[in-house]
Design an enzyme around this catalytic site. Sequence first.
Site, PDB file in Angstrom:
ATOM      1  N   LYS A  74     -20.174 -21.319 -14.778  1.00 30.70           N
ATOM      2  CA  LYS A  74     -20.047 -20.876 -16.169  1.00 30.70           C
ATOM      3  C   LYS A  74     -19.266 -19.581 -16.319  1.00 30.70           C
ATOM      4  CE  LYS A  74     -23.781 -23.475 -18.104  1.00 30.70           C
ATOM      5  NZ  LYS A  74     -25.059 -23.538 -18.766  1.00 30.70           N
ATOM      6  N   LYS A 118     -20.622 -33.567 -14.824  1.00 34.17           N
ATOM      7  CA  LYS A 118     -21.924 -33.825 -15.458  1.00 34.17           C
ATOM      8  C   LYS A 118     -21.774 -34.050 -16.959  1.00 34.17           C
ATOM      9  CE  LYS A 118     -24.652 -30.319 -16.649  1.00 34.17           C
ATOM     10  NZ  LYS A 118     -25.626 -29.215 -16.745  1.00 34.17           N
ATOM     11  N   LYS A 173     -24.425 -30.854 -22.578  1.00 29.89           N
ATOM     12  CA  LYS A 173     -24.615 -30.479 -23.981  1.00 29.89           C
ATOM     13  C   LYS A 173     -23.465 -29.624 -24.498  1.00 29.89           C
ATOM     14  CE  LYS A 173     -29.485 -29.415 -23.689  1.00 29.89           C
ATOM     15  NZ  LYS A 173     -29.559 -28.242 -22.804  1.00 29.89           N
TER      16      LYS A 173
HETATM   17  P1  TYM Z   1     -30.909 -27.904 -19.704  1.00 29.20           P
HETATM   18  O1  TYM Z   1     -31.351 -27.669 -21.097  1.00 29.20           O
HETATM   19  O2  TYM Z   1     -29.492 -27.655 -19.356  1.00 29.20           O
HETATM   20  O3  TYM Z   1     -31.240 -29.390 -19.289  1.00 29.20           O
HETATM   21  C1  TYM Z   1     -32.537 -29.946 -19.495  1.00 29.20           C
HETATM   22  C2  TYM Z   1     -32.860 -30.887 -18.355  1.00 29.20           C
HETATM   23  O4  TYM Z   1     -31.911 -31.967 -18.341  1.00 29.20           O
HETATM   24  C3  TYM Z   1     -31.324 -32.083 -17.046  1.00 29.20           C
HETATM   25  N1  TYM Z   1     -29.932 -32.527 -17.220  1.00 29.20           N
HETATM   26  C4  TYM Z   1     -29.430 -33.649 -16.695  1.00 29.20           C
HETATM   27  N2  TYM Z   1     -29.972 -34.586 -15.903  1.00 29.20           N
HETATM   28  C5  TYM Z   1     -29.174 -35.626 -15.530  1.00 29.20           C
HETATM   29  N3  TYM Z   1     -27.882 -35.763 -15.917  1.00 29.20           N
HETATM   30  C6  TYM Z   1     -27.294 -34.836 -16.706  1.00 29.20           C
HETATM   31  N4  TYM Z   1     -26.035 -34.982 -17.081  1.00 29.20           N
HETATM   32  C7  TYM Z   1     -28.074 -33.710 -17.131  1.00 29.20           C
HETATM   33  N5  TYM Z   1     -27.816 -32.631 -17.905  1.00 29.20           N
HETATM   34  C8  TYM Z   1     -28.959 -31.914 -17.936  1.00 29.20           C
HETATM   35  C9  TYM Z   1     -31.412 -30.680 -16.455  1.00 29.20           C
HETATM   36  O5  TYM Z   1     -31.353 -30.723 -15.056  1.00 29.20           O
HETATM   37  C10 TYM Z   1     -32.755 -30.216 -16.983  1.00 29.20           C
HETATM   38  O6  TYM Z   1     -33.815 -30.682 -16.161  1.00 29.20           O
HETATM   39  N6  TYM Z   1     -32.667 -23.830 -17.444  1.00 29.20           N
HETATM   40  C11 TYM Z   1     -33.023 -25.161 -17.907  1.00 29.20           C
HETATM   41  C12 TYM Z   1     -34.149 -25.163 -18.905  1.00 29.20           C
HETATM   42  C13 TYM Z   1     -35.346 -24.445 -18.404  1.00 29.20           C
HETATM   43  C14 TYM Z   1     -36.322 -24.947 -17.501  1.00 29.20           C
HETATM   44  C15 TYM Z   1     -37.254 -23.888 -17.332  1.00 29.20           C
HETATM   45  C16 TYM Z   1     -36.485 -26.172 -16.864  1.00 29.20           C
HETATM   46  C17 TYM Z   1     -35.686 -23.167 -18.722  1.00 29.20           C
HETATM   47  N7  TYM Z   1     -36.845 -22.836 -18.092  1.00 29.20           N
HETATM   48  C18 TYM Z   1     -38.371 -24.034 -16.499  1.00 29.20           C
HETATM   49  C19 TYM Z   1     -37.597 -26.306 -16.007  1.00 29.20           C
HETATM   50  C20 TYM Z   1     -38.525 -25.247 -15.845  1.00 29.20           C
HETATM   51  C21 TYM Z   1     -31.785 -25.776 -18.569  1.00 29.20           C
HETATM   52  O7  TYM Z   1     -30.909 -25.086 -18.985  1.00 29.20           O
HETATM   53  O8  TYM Z   1     -31.858 -27.128 -18.698  1.00 29.20           O
END
Ligand code: TYM
Length: 328
Positions: free
Chosen positions: A111, A194, A197
């Site tokens: 990023k 990937k 979002k």
């Molecule tokens: P975030 O919001 O980017 O994504 C949420 C979850 O979705 C998964 N993910 C995917 N899995 C498969 N294919 C994809 N293309 C894909 N894009 C996203 C991510 O791996 C994630 O599990 N930092 C985290 C949010 C968070 C969190 C936490 C998660 C904050 N605190 C504590 C677990 C525990 C995040 O930005 O996920």
Amino acid sequence: MKRLLSGIKPTGEVTLGNYIGALRQFVEMQKDYESFVFVADLHALTVYNDPNELRRRIRDIVAIYLACGLDPKYTTLFIQSENLYHTNLSWVLECNSYMGELSRMTQFKDKSKGKGNEAISCGLFTYPALMAADILLYDADVVPVGVDQKQHVELARNLAERFNNKYGTTFKVPEPIISKAGAKIYDLQNPQKKMSKTDNSSKGCIMLLEDIESAKKKIMSAVTDSENRIYYDKENKPGISNLLVIYSSLKGIALEEVEQVFKDSNYGEFKKSVAEEVAQFLSSLQNKYKAIIESGEADKILDESNEKVRQIAEAKVKDVFSKIGVGR
Ligand code: TYM
């Protein structure tokens, strides 16, 4: 009962990748764990968001959680910023993390690539410490995430062990849970990348609240290859393999079985079936989402869990503060 914790951050709209890689696991696992699932809204602040849009997306994620089948009987749903203890613990963990290890986080490297130091917020750098705080506050045993978040959960493990060694056992050391299939759903136009979002407007990304016809079109125009044979081969056939994983995840059947079903089909027929499956999934989800938004039930659910999560987090932060020697 062991504890599960995970969350999604409201940057951009929730995608099919988030569902298949993460949310689906939260729903499948909720009855076997004491489950905590939250909206990681403070995590969205590493980049600028329009405040009204951000608030709307936070509400949408809560409604999406419920629409996907998270049941307040099993899962405590909450919004991160409504529990102020997350940022308290985050600071302590930042002070126990090293510049070196945070610099090695691949998400940070990706990023911040090509941007000058003035264009990267400090939050983007320290964000994994906040994520570790989210996890360690609740003594989570398991953290189901997509593969892109695995490294951050591993950092949480390291920070927990480091703290426990310095100050005595305080934190549970959490395990990341990565689903066997669908841990990474790829962009439909660029299946090396990937589905994200942050590319919401692109033709490669399907959002859970997207117009059904538009989603179908995106599947129909997904990039494939010229072989016209359907089987899983991630290296040589990334586009077709991605569609196979999407279909098998939504249908709940093994990849091998999907390969069998489509062994005599051409790409056009296969894509049509995938598009139909995605359309069915989205339309059922969106109907439930609309009913939840109209009923106003989400606020009641969040209000009821707030006291529970506050108590758990307060006890943990008091224990931490007492061990490290701050306060009276
Ligand atoms: P975030 O919001 O980017 O994504 C949420 C979850 O979705 C998964 N993910 C995917 N899995 C498969 N294919 C994809 N293309 C894909 N894009 C996203 C991510 O791996 C994630 O599990 N930092 C985290 C949010 C968070 C969190 C936490 C998660 C904050 N605190 C504590 C677990 C525990 C995040 O930005 O996920």
